[in-house]
Design an enzyme around this catalytic site. Sequence first.
Site, PDB file in Angstrom:
ATOM      1  N   CYS A  10      29.532  52.325  75.225  1.00  0.00           N
ATOM      2  CA  CYS A  10      28.535  53.280  75.731  1.00  0.00           C
ATOM      3  C   CYS A  10      27.312  53.194  74.826  1.00  0.00           C
ATOM      4  O   CYS A  10      27.118  52.177  74.137  1.00  0.00           O
ATOM      5  CB  CYS A  10      29.113  54.699  75.816  1.00  0.00           C
ATOM      6  SG  CYS A  10      29.627  55.407  74.236  1.00  0.00           S
ATOM      7  N   ASN A  13      28.640  55.598  71.143  1.00  0.00           N
ATOM      8  CA  ASN A  13      30.034  55.427  70.693  1.00  0.00           C
ATOM      9  C   ASN A  13      30.598  56.681  70.022  1.00  0.00           C
ATOM     10  O   ASN A  13      31.417  56.605  69.124  1.00  0.00           O
ATOM     11  CB  ASN A  13      30.168  54.212  69.750  1.00  0.00           C
ATOM     12  CG  ASN A  13      31.616  53.755  69.510  1.00  0.00           C
ATOM     13  OD1 ASN A  13      31.933  53.224  68.452  1.00  0.00           O
ATOM     14  ND2 ASN A  13      32.494  53.965  70.458  1.00  0.00           N
ATOM     15  N   CYS A  15      30.886  59.637  72.395  1.00  0.00           N
ATOM     16  CA  CYS A  15      31.358  60.463  73.523  1.00  0.00           C
ATOM     17  C   CYS A  15      32.176  59.640  74.518  1.00  0.00           C
ATOM     18  O   CYS A  15      33.401  59.680  74.515  1.00  0.00           O
ATOM     19  CB  CYS A  15      30.178  61.131  74.241  1.00  0.00           C
ATOM     20  SG  CYS A  15      29.226  62.250  73.190  1.00  0.00           S
ATOM     21  N   ARG A  16      31.493  58.881  75.389  1.00  0.00           N
ATOM     22  CA  ARG A  16      32.199  58.265  76.522  1.00  0.00           C
ATOM     23  C   ARG A  16      33.139  57.137  76.136  1.00  0.00           C
ATOM     24  O   ARG A  16      34.296  57.107  76.579  1.00  0.00           O
ATOM     25  CB  ARG A  16      31.180  57.756  77.559  1.00  0.00           C
ATOM     26  CG  ARG A  16      30.443  58.865  78.268  1.00  0.00           C
ATOM     27  CD  ARG A  16      29.211  58.352  78.981  1.00  0.00           C
ATOM     28  NE  ARG A  16      28.220  57.849  78.046  1.00  0.00           N
ATOM     29  CZ  ARG A  16      27.113  57.214  78.379  1.00  0.00           C
ATOM     30  NH1 ARG A  16      26.863  56.981  79.662  1.00  0.00           N
ATOM     31  NH2 ARG A  16      26.263  56.810  77.460  1.00  0.00           N
ATOM     32  N   SER A  17      32.674  56.177  75.310  1.00  0.00           N
ATOM     33  CA  SER A  17      33.571  55.044  75.024  1.00  0.00           C
ATOM     34  C   SER A  17      34.751  55.424  74.118  1.00  0.00           C
ATOM     35  O   SER A  17      35.843  54.880  74.306  1.00  0.00           O
ATOM     36  CB  SER A  17      32.801  53.818  74.491  1.00  0.00           C
ATOM     37  OG  SER A  17      32.117  54.092  73.311  1.00  0.00           O
ATOM     38  N   ASP A 126      26.223  60.514  80.871  1.00  0.00           N
ATOM     39  CA  ASP A 126      26.197  60.806  79.440  1.00  0.00           C
ATOM     40  C   ASP A 126      26.326  62.317  79.213  1.00  0.00           C
ATOM     41  O   ASP A 126      25.471  63.076  79.670  1.00  0.00           O
ATOM     42  CB  ASP A 126      24.859  60.288  78.901  1.00  0.00           C
ATOM     43  CG  ASP A 126      24.760  60.417  77.406  1.00  0.00           C
ATOM     44  OD1 ASP A 126      25.590  61.121  76.808  1.00  0.00           O
ATOM     45  OD2 ASP A 126      23.842  59.817  76.843  1.00  0.00           O
TER      46      ASP A 126
HETATM   47  P1  4NP Z   1      27.705  58.321  74.283  1.00  0.00           P
HETATM   48  O1  4NP Z   1      26.759  59.601  74.212  1.00  0.00           O
HETATM   49  O2  4NP Z   1      26.822  57.152  74.615  1.00  0.00           O
HETATM   50  O3  4NP Z   1      28.636  58.644  75.401  1.00  0.00           O
HETATM   51  O4  4NP Z   1      28.381  58.219  72.933  1.00  0.00           O
HETATM   52  C1  4NP Z   1      25.603  59.664  73.421  1.00  0.00           C
HETATM   53  C2  4NP Z   1      25.699  60.056  72.104  1.00  0.00           C
HETATM   54  C3  4NP Z   1      24.553  60.170  71.342  1.00  0.00           C
HETATM   55  C4  4NP Z   1      23.324  59.879  71.894  1.00  0.00           C
HETATM   56  C5  4NP Z   1      23.232  59.466  73.197  1.00  0.00           C
HETATM   57  C6  4NP Z   1      24.373  59.358  73.963  1.00  0.00           C
HETATM   58  N1  4NP Z   1      22.140  60.021  71.125  1.00  0.00           N
HETATM   59  O5  4NP Z   1      21.052  59.827  71.662  1.00  0.00           O
HETATM   60  O6  4NP Z   1      22.222  60.325  69.925  1.00  0.00           O
END
Ligand code: 4NP
Length: 156
Positions: A10, A13, A15-17, A126
């Site tokens: 994702c 790294n 949340c989703r992955s 997200d």
């Molecule tokens: P992820 O979510 O891609 O599912 O881990 C996010 C976590 C942090 C951010 C964006 C998406 N960020 O912009 O910090």
Amino acid sequence: MDKTGVLFVCLGNICRSPIAEGVFLHLARERGVLDRFEVDSCGTGSWHVGERADSRARMSAERRGIELVSVARQVDPERDFDRFTWIVAMDRSNVQSLLRVGAPKDRVHLMRSFDAAAEKDLDVPDPYFGGDDGFETVLDMVEAACAGLLDRLAAQ
Ligand code: 4NP
């Protein structure tokens, strides 16, 4: 037998992955096929490198009996694109980022493409900037898709 490498990707790294990695490990363990796979997750971005999964992600997963063990890292094209034959991205923007840094197109898949019941929009949204219900949605989507991915890998 060589293990099949599965890498969930994702943006951050955190949340989703990590959720996808935890759910896949959980389901593979339940099915008794855990030892067939090498599983990891990473982000296309580097902002959160070294961090554990977001506490909201960990709590939502824990309520379903799933532990998230990942520590965030950024994709490493030289190692990852050789080591993992299944590179599973959470959304189309992650796919584009992976292709930009040289991921082999035939190894890159969208997570929800493995969910036969998924409708047109195959992105896992997200949840980072939203509320807790966003994490429940991610878990629901990822559970269905990981079951489909495991079915697909079992059929190989
Ligand atoms: P992820 O979510 O891609 O599912 O881990 C996010 C976590 C942090 C951010 C964006 C998406 N960020 O912009 O910090």
